[in-house]
Design a protein around this motif. Structure first.
Motif, mmCIF file in Angstrom:
data_model
loop_
_atom_site.group_PDB
_atom_site.id
_atom_site.type_symbol
_atom_site.label_atom_id
_atom_site.label_comp_id
_atom_site.label_asym_id
_atom_site.label_seq_id
_atom_site.Cartn_x
_atom_site.Cartn_y
_atom_site.Cartn_z
ATOM 1 N N LEU A 1 0.827 -1.208 0.000
ATOM 2 C CA LEU A 1 0.000 0.000 0.000
ATOM 3 C C LEU A 1 0.863 1.261 0.000
ATOM 4 O O LEU A 1 0.534 2.252 -0.656
ATOM 5 C CB LEU A 1 -0.938 0.002 1.207
ATOM 6 N N SER A 2 1.989 1.220 0.722
ATOM 7 C CA SER A 2 2.893 2.370 0.737
ATOM 8 C C SER A 2 3.521 2.590 -0.634
ATOM 9 O O SER A 2 3.658 3.736 -1.092
ATOM 10 C CB SER A 2 3.986 2.166 1.792
ATOM 11 N N VAL A 3 3.940 1.500 -1.303
ATOM 12 C CA VAL A 3 4.499 1.616 -2.643
ATOM 13 C C VAL A 3 3.466 2.212 -3.600
ATOM 14 O O VAL A 3 3.764 3.155 -4.361
ATOM 15 C CB VAL A 3 4.970 0.242 -3.161
ATOM 16 N N VAL A 4 2.258 1.658 -3.551
ATOM 17 C CA VAL A 4 1.195 2.157 -4.426
ATOM 18 C C VAL A 4 0.899 3.627 -4.108
ATOM 19 O O VAL A 4 0.671 4.443 -5.006
ATOM 20 C CB VAL A 4 -0.072 1.294 -4.275
ATOM 21 N N GLY A 5 0.928 3.974 -2.818
ATOM 22 C CA GLY A 5 0.691 5.360 -2.432
ATOM 23 C C GLY A 5 1.738 6.303 -2.980
ATOM 24 O O GLY A 5 1.421 7.387 -3.491
ATOM 25 N N GLY A 6 3.013 5.908 -2.894
ATOM 26 C CA GLY A 6 4.083 6.739 -3.443
ATOM 27 C C GLY A 6 3.949 6.922 -4.938
ATOM 28 O O GLY A 6 4.113 8.031 -5.467
ATOM 29 N N GLY A 7 3.638 5.814 -5.629
ATOM 30 C CA GLY A 7 3.437 5.910 -7.077
ATOM 31 C C GLY A 7 2.220 6.740 -7.428
ATOM 32 O O GLY A 7 2.228 7.500 -8.411
ATOM 33 N N ALA A 8 1.165 6.628 -6.602
ATOM 34 C CA ALA A 8 -0.071 7.365 -6.882
ATOM 35 C C ALA A 8 0.131 8.866 -6.735
ATOM 36 O O ALA A 8 -0.472 9.656 -7.473
ATOM 37 C CB ALA A 8 -1.183 6.889 -5.945
ATOM 38 N N VAL A 9 0.963 9.273 -5.782
ATOM 39 C CA VAL A 9 1.224 10.707 -5.606
ATOM 40 C C VAL A 9 1.851 11.295 -6.863
ATOM 41 O O VAL A 9 1.422 12.346 -7.371
ATOM 42 C CB VAL A 9 2.133 10.944 -4.385
ATOM 43 N N VAL A 10 2.872 10.608 -7.395
ATOM 44 C CA VAL A 10 3.548 11.096 -8.602
ATOM 45 C C VAL A 10 2.603 11.044 -9.801
ATOM 46 O O VAL A 10 2.458 12.018 -10.555
ATOM 47 C CB VAL A 10 4.813 10.270 -8.883
#
Length: 452
Positions: free
Chosen positions: A204-213
């Motif tokens: 979820l953290s990885v997806v969150g970081g990618g989603a921000v960008v």
């Protein structure tokens, strides 16, 4: 004292690799300044001009047609702002930043290899393996190119994932994919690595970081009316209008890119196989990344040496795993008192041998690049004489009535049409759709796409 000793042990590889990287990249940059400055190649001129054009109100994918994702345009826009609109200063900033990014990529690959194998010789081998393709340090001083940033953000994402920084890893992976489409492989890998290391929470953290960008990019283009055009040009167009080559022609191109360094590819394959068979649970991402990017260079896109750079990182990591095996062989864990000194001495000489052998391949890469040996000429002739499948497009880049990219760059021209880069992908797309070379804006979904 213990901490200092541990740091000294962990940094032995950088003491060897760091100066080599510094010398080669400084030499490459110096050569460019002495021999070619301020000559600018077409790709850097295009990216850097588009960055300047953005500050003048131009919108990528609307006023500028291109298949590359938007991150390089954003980087070039920041550099254009720092340059104050001076194109010579902008070119200098682009050349400097891209050189630093390429050099950092080599060191990141070395760090990853050291982290994964715990072996200094393996880390040195991985870094040197990156340098067997001399275009990494000879083309980076020419300015902004998408593949260098895809490589940097991709290996940075892997390093952050190994350091259990999932949010930042996801953001870096998104930047890699946003620099060049094949960077999406890094995004898939860091998701899997996060799940392997700490489960769904880190995913979820990885997806969150990618989603921000990704979200920031989507919102920016939605606000400027370029979102549909971006999807069409960066996703649909490469899939339908990409160059068509046989596998044999791709293999020829790989040989042209690696030159004598092609000897490392079987070594990397052995390293991938060993990682898959002996340590699949921890190192699955090395053969997985190598295999996925091998499919890219064989079947999707390999028009030059820079297109192979992300794959080169996994070739280097495969070499590191193979070197680790060679270092460990013959070093029994039993009777440690009697073998500690012998093992340390053996490892030291293994490191020297690795530096010598792979270093010779690095030097041979320079010979291959500058000397144009007979094998390289033969392969290039075969490649040029091979005809791609399908009918040639009815138009060519020469049919576009636009100045050269260099003229557009230095004279800071705001082109009257959106088709002024005029790559082969672009003219194929124009031929396959209802688009026109003299279109003012490229802001719609095609009404048709005729393949073949």
């Amino acid at each position: 004292m213990a901490t200092r000793s541990r740091l000294r042990t962990h940094s032995r590889w950088i003491v060897v690799l760091g100066p080599i990287v510094a010398v080669l990249f400084v030499a490459g940059f110096g050569r460019y300044l002495l021999v070619d400055w301020p000559t600018i190649a077409t790709d850097p001129a295009f990216f850097q001009h588009t960055g300047w054009y953005v500050l003048e109100g131009g919108v990528p994918y609307v006023d500028v047609w291109d298949v590359n994702p938007p991150v390089p345009f954003g980087i070039a826009a920041v550099l254009a702002a720092l340059s104050g609109g001076n194109m010579l200063v902008l070119h200098g900033l682009g050349a400097t930043l891209t050189t630093l990014v390429a050099a950092a990529s080599v060191l990141l690959v070395g760090w990853i290899a050291r982290h994964v194998t715990g072996d200094d010789a393996a880390a040195i081998a991985a870094g040197l393996a990156m340098l067997v393709v001399p275009e990494l340090f000879l083309l980076s001083p020419e300015g902004v190119r998408a593949q260098f940033y895809a490589l940097f953000f991709g290996v940075l994402a892997l390093a952050l994932a190994l350091r259990d920084r999932p949010f930042l890893a996801g953001a870096a992976a998104a930047l890699s994919a946003g620099s060049w489409q094949s960077g999406a492989v890094f995004a898939l890998l860091v998701v899997g690595m996060a799940y392997q290391r700490n489960g769904g929470k880190d995913v979820l953290s990885v997806v969150g970081g990618g989603a921000v960008v990704t979200g920031a990019v989507v919102l920016a283009f939605a606000a400027t009316g370029g979102l549909v055009s971006m999807v069409v040009q960066t996703v649909v167009a490469p899939l339908t209008a990409g160059s068509s080559y046989t596998v044999a022609e791709r293999v020829y191109t790989i040989l042209l890119v690696f030159g004598y360094g092609s000897l490392l590819v079987p070594v990397a394959l052995y390293g991938w196989a060993r990682a898959a068979v002996r340590d699949l649970r921890e190192r699955w991402w090395i053969p997985a990344g190598g295999s996925l990017l091998a499919l890219q260079v064989l079947f999707v896109d390999l028009d030059g040496s820079t297109d192979a750079l992300p794959w080169l990182a996994f070739v280097a990591l495969g070499v590191a795993v193979a070197v680790e095996r060679g270092t460990a062989r013959g070093s029994p864990a039993t009777d440690r008192r009697g073998h500690d000194a012998t093992r340390a001495n053996r490892n030291r000489w293994t490191a020297v041998a690795v530096v010598a052998v792979v270093g010779l391949l690095v030097l041979s890469g320079l010979v291959w690049h500058f000397g144009s040996p007979v094998p390289q000429s033969t392969l290039r002739t075969i490649q040029e004489e091979a005809e791609p499948e399908g009918e040639p497009p009815p138009i060519t880049p020469a049919d576009g009535d636009v100045p050269s990219m260099q003229t557009i760059y230095w004279e800071q021209i705001e082109p009257e049409t959106c088709h002024y880069r005029l790559s082969w992908n672009e003219v194929r797309w124009v031929a396959m759709t209802d688009d026109r070379l003299d279109a003012k804006r490229c802001d719609g979904w095609p009404s048709r796409t005729d393949r073949g």
